[in-house]
Design a protein around this motif. Sequence first.
Motif, PDB file in Angstrom:
ATOM      1  N   ALA A  94       0.821  -1.214   0.000  1.00 51.38           N
ATOM      2  CA  ALA A  94       0.000   0.000   0.000  1.00 51.38           C
ATOM      3  C   ALA A  94       0.856   1.266   0.000  1.00 51.38           C
ATOM      4  N   SER A  95       2.052   1.174   0.570  1.00 51.69           N
ATOM      5  CA  SER A  95       2.933   2.339   0.610  1.00 51.69           C
ATOM      6  C   SER A  95       3.954   2.336  -0.521  1.00 51.69           C
ATOM      7  N   GLY A  96       3.851   1.355  -1.419  1.00 54.84           N
ATOM      8  CA  GLY A  96       4.764   1.285  -2.555  1.00 54.84           C
ATOM      9  C   GLY A  96       6.161   0.826  -2.196  1.00 54.84           C
ATOM     10  N   LYS A  97       6.288   0.164  -1.057  1.00 52.64           N
ATOM     11  CA  LYS A  97       7.598  -0.308  -0.609  1.00 52.64           C
ATOM     12  C   LYS A  97       7.694  -1.823  -0.739  1.00 52.64           C
ATOM     13  N   THR A  98       8.919  -2.309  -0.650  1.00 57.76           N
ATOM     14  CA  THR A  98       9.161  -3.751  -0.623  1.00 57.76           C
ATOM     15  C   THR A  98      10.026  -4.072   0.590  1.00 57.76           C
ATOM     16  N   LEU A  99      10.023  -5.330   0.942  1.00 55.89           N
ATOM     17  CA  LEU A  99      10.822  -5.789   2.071  1.00 55.89           C
ATOM     18  C   LEU A  99      12.256  -5.946   1.596  1.00 55.89           C
ATOM     19  N   GLY A 100      13.159  -5.147   2.145  1.00 58.19           N
ATOM     20  CA  GLY A 100      14.545  -5.230   1.705  1.00 58.19           C
ATOM     21  C   GLY A 100      15.465  -4.388   2.542  1.00 58.19           C
ATOM     22  N   ALA A 101      16.589  -4.017   1.947  1.00 56.16           N
ATOM     23  CA  ALA A 101      17.657  -3.318   2.653  1.00 56.16           C
ATOM     24  C   ALA A 101      17.187  -2.000   3.258  1.00 56.16           C
ATOM     25  N   ASP A 102      16.243  -1.306   2.609  1.00 56.22           N
ATOM     26  CA  ASP A 102      15.766  -0.039   3.159  1.00 56.22           C
ATOM     27  C   ASP A 102      15.064  -0.230   4.506  1.00 56.22           C
ATOM     28  N   GLY A 104      16.189  -2.725   6.492  1.00 59.18           N
ATOM     29  CA  GLY A 104      17.210  -3.394   7.281  1.00 59.18           C
ATOM     30  C   GLY A 104      17.103  -4.910   7.305  1.00 59.18           C
ATOM     31  N   VAL A 105      16.460  -5.482   6.287  1.00 59.38           N
ATOM     32  CA  VAL A 105      16.328  -6.937   6.235  1.00 59.38           C
ATOM     33  C   VAL A 105      16.771  -7.473   4.874  1.00 59.38           C
ATOM     34  N   ASP A 106      17.193  -8.701   4.879  1.00 60.03           N
ATOM     35  CA  ASP A 106      17.600  -9.399   3.667  1.00 60.03           C
ATOM     36  C   ASP A 106      16.398 -10.172   3.136  1.00 60.03           C
ATOM     37  N   PRO A 107      15.903  -9.849   1.935  1.00 61.86           N
ATOM     38  CA  PRO A 107      14.734 -10.546   1.406  1.00 61.86           C
ATOM     39  C   PRO A 107      14.943 -12.050   1.198  1.00 61.86           C
ATOM     40  N   ALA A 108      16.171 -12.494   1.205  1.00 63.72           N
ATOM     41  CA  ALA A 108      16.413 -13.937   1.121  1.00 63.72           C
ATOM     42  C   ALA A 108      16.061 -14.620   2.448  1.00 63.72           C
ATOM     43  N   LEU A 109      16.013 -13.836   3.534  1.00 61.82           N
ATOM     44  CA  LEU A 109      15.726 -14.382   4.863  1.00 61.82           C
ATOM     45  C   LEU A 109      14.339 -14.016   5.391  1.00 61.82           C
ATOM     46  N   PHE A 110      13.685 -13.054   4.748  1.00 58.64           N
ATOM     47  CA  PHE A 110      12.379 -12.561   5.194  1.00 58.64           C
ATOM     48  C   PHE A 110      11.402 -12.586   4.024  1.00 58.64           C
ATOM     49  N   ALA A 111      10.148 -12.978   4.285  1.00 61.30           N
ATOM     50  CA  ALA A 111       9.112 -12.975   3.244  1.00 61.30           C
ATOM     51  C   ALA A 111       7.822 -12.399   3.823  1.00 61.30           C
TER      52      ALA A 111
END
Length: 155
Positions: A94-102, A104-111
């Motif tokens: 909804a905010s146009g963001k993705t789960l990632g470095a911004d 502070g998480v590694d998308p390979a470890l978080f879903a």
Amino acid sequence: MSEDLIAVIEEQERRLVFPRFDETDAWALGSLLVGLATGRRLPIAVDIRRGEQQLFHAALPGATADNDAWIARKVRVVQRFAASSYLVGRRLAASGKTLGADLGVDPALFAAHGGAFPVRVNDAGIVAVVTVSGLPQADDHALVVEALETFLAKP
């Protein structure tokens, strides 16, 4: 639409709170999920864990080791953000963001995909995470919610 869905998930999290939760409850909740999925022939894995301790795990026909990897990634989201993996994902979208470095998480470890739900206990907060993997994310989430509603409705 996304704001409505976010409001529904937030309401689920406020409502689905346990008076207590221990190993016996984990077994009963996990068994309930397995029963629902078996009756529908759903190819899922079910997991309930308290911190690093796995309290319940089952892989039903059609589930694979990939489901276990997704479970681990979804659980990390609940543990990190103190909300269901589906809610985190919908809020990000909804905010146009993705789960990632911004964040502070590694998308390979978080879903941030649906299926992991916090087990909250009155006056204690989040004590465990219940997760389903194997269906589309909205369906994973819905199955967990259905099981929690059924479990919490018992006297």
